[in-house]
Design an enzyme around this catalytic site. Structure first.
Site, short mmCIF file in Angstrom:
data_model
loop_
_atom_site.label_atom_id
_atom_site.label_comp_id
_atom_site.label_asym_id
_atom_site.label_seq_id
_atom_site.Cartn_x
_atom_site.Cartn_y
_atom_site.Cartn_z
N SER A 42 37.44 45.12 44.22
CA SER A 42 37.23 43.84 43.54
C SER A 42 36.23 43.98 42.40
CB SER A 42 36.69 42.80 44.53
OG SER A 42 37.55 42.67 45.63
N1 SAH Z 1 36.99 44.73 49.90
C1 SAH Z 1 37.64 45.82 49.20
C2 SAH Z 1 38.77 45.35 48.30
C3 SAH Z 1 39.93 45.02 49.09
S1 SAH Z 1 41.48 44.94 48.29
C4 SAH Z 1 36.65 46.62 48.40
O1 SAH Z 1 35.46 46.27 48.37
O2 SAH Z 1 37.07 47.64 47.82
C5 SAH Z 1 42.38 44.27 49.65
C6 SAH Z 1 42.61 45.22 50.78
O3 SAH Z 1 43.20 44.50 51.86
C7 SAH Z 1 43.57 46.36 50.44
O4 SAH Z 1 42.94 47.59 50.62
C8 SAH Z 1 44.71 46.15 51.42
O5 SAH Z 1 45.30 47.36 51.89
C9 SAH Z 1 44.03 45.39 52.55
N2 SAH Z 1 44.93 44.63 53.45
C10 SAH Z 1 46.11 44.02 53.16
N3 SAH Z 1 46.62 43.42 54.26
C11 SAH Z 1 45.77 43.68 55.28
C12 SAH Z 1 45.75 43.35 56.66
N4 SAH Z 1 46.73 42.64 57.23
N5 SAH Z 1 44.70 43.79 57.42
C13 SAH Z 1 43.71 44.53 56.86
N6 SAH Z 1 43.67 44.87 55.56
C14 SAH Z 1 44.68 44.45 54.76
#
Ligand code: SAH
Length: 203
Positions: free
Chosen positions: A57
């Site tokens: 993000s």
């Molecule tokens: N917080 C992260 C950014 C996350 S991007 C950072 O600081 O880098 C969103 C993430 O959510 C992605 O890596 C994606 O794979 C994950 N995601 C998607 N669906 C999910 C689920 N059902 N459970 C856990 N993670 C999930």
């Protein structure tokens, strides 16, 4: 831009509000949480690809969400969507323990390696579908969802302590509303803030 300049920008724009969260941003090297080829862009206020069509993000979004969570040294936190581990690393400087669930298997090692390099010892990274939270370590003081959800489901509310805070981008499609919920008398009272763009939750 370097780390200090980014922090100055985040303060000026009002995203960073408290000294404690500002200090966490000072301590965590964002360049450790992006791919080698993107290191030159680590301190621009923008999201960056981390592979598998996922992103780390933008710093302002991490600042906004962290401030909304009102992190305390005693907090046990659940993050859904671990990604690069950067959001968890920022929180790790501010709370007691973080459990972060990530759906994309290949990102687990990436997040673990990044968190290790940043000296974050109070973060546990799990592989799984976090749509129903993570019961084993519940209840949580705070829950942060960093992928877009259609709603904040009851199971997540159950796993939140009374008085606890949950933050999530709520909406279908590619535009969501950043929503903050506080649990009072067993019920979640939510407030919608502004539109944001997160990758959708997958199952
Ligand atoms: N917080 C992260 C950014 C996350 S991007 C950072 O600081 O880098 C969103 C993430 O959510 C992605 O890596 C994606 O794979 C994950 N995601 C998607 N669906 C999910 C689920 N059902 N459970 C856990 N993670 C999930």
């Amino acid at each position: 831009m370097n780390r200090e300049e980014l922090i100055k920008h985040l303060k000026k724009e009002g995203y960073l509000k408290t000294k404690t969260v500002e200090n966490a941003f000072l301590k965590v090297p964002r360049e450790n949480f992006v791919r080698d080829k993107d290191k030159d862009f680590a301190y621009y206020d923008q999201p960056l690809p981390i592979g598998y069509r996922q992103t780390i993000s933008a710093p302002h979004m991490v600042a906004i969400m962290t401030e909304f969570l009102e992190p305390k040294k005693t907090d046990i936190v659940l993050e859904i969507g671990g990604g690069s581990g950067y959001q968890a690393a920022i929180l790790s400087k501010l709370v007691k323990n973080i459990y972060t669930i990530e759906f994309q298997k290949e990102l687990i090692e990436f997040a673990k390696k990044n968190l290790n390099k940043a000296g974050c010892k109070n973060v546990e990274v799990f592989h799984g579908d976090g749509s129903k939270g993570y019961k084993k370590a519940a209840p949580y003081d705070k829950i942060i969802i960093t992928c877009a959800v259609s709603e904040i489901n009851e199971e997540l509310v159950k796993q939140l302590k009374e008085g606890g805070i949950i933050i999530a981008p709520v909406g279908s499609g590619y535009l969501q509303i950043l929503t903050i919920g506080k649990k009072k008398n067993g019920k979640l009272k939510t407030e919608s803030y502004f539109s944001c763009v997160f990758v959708p939750m997958r199952h």
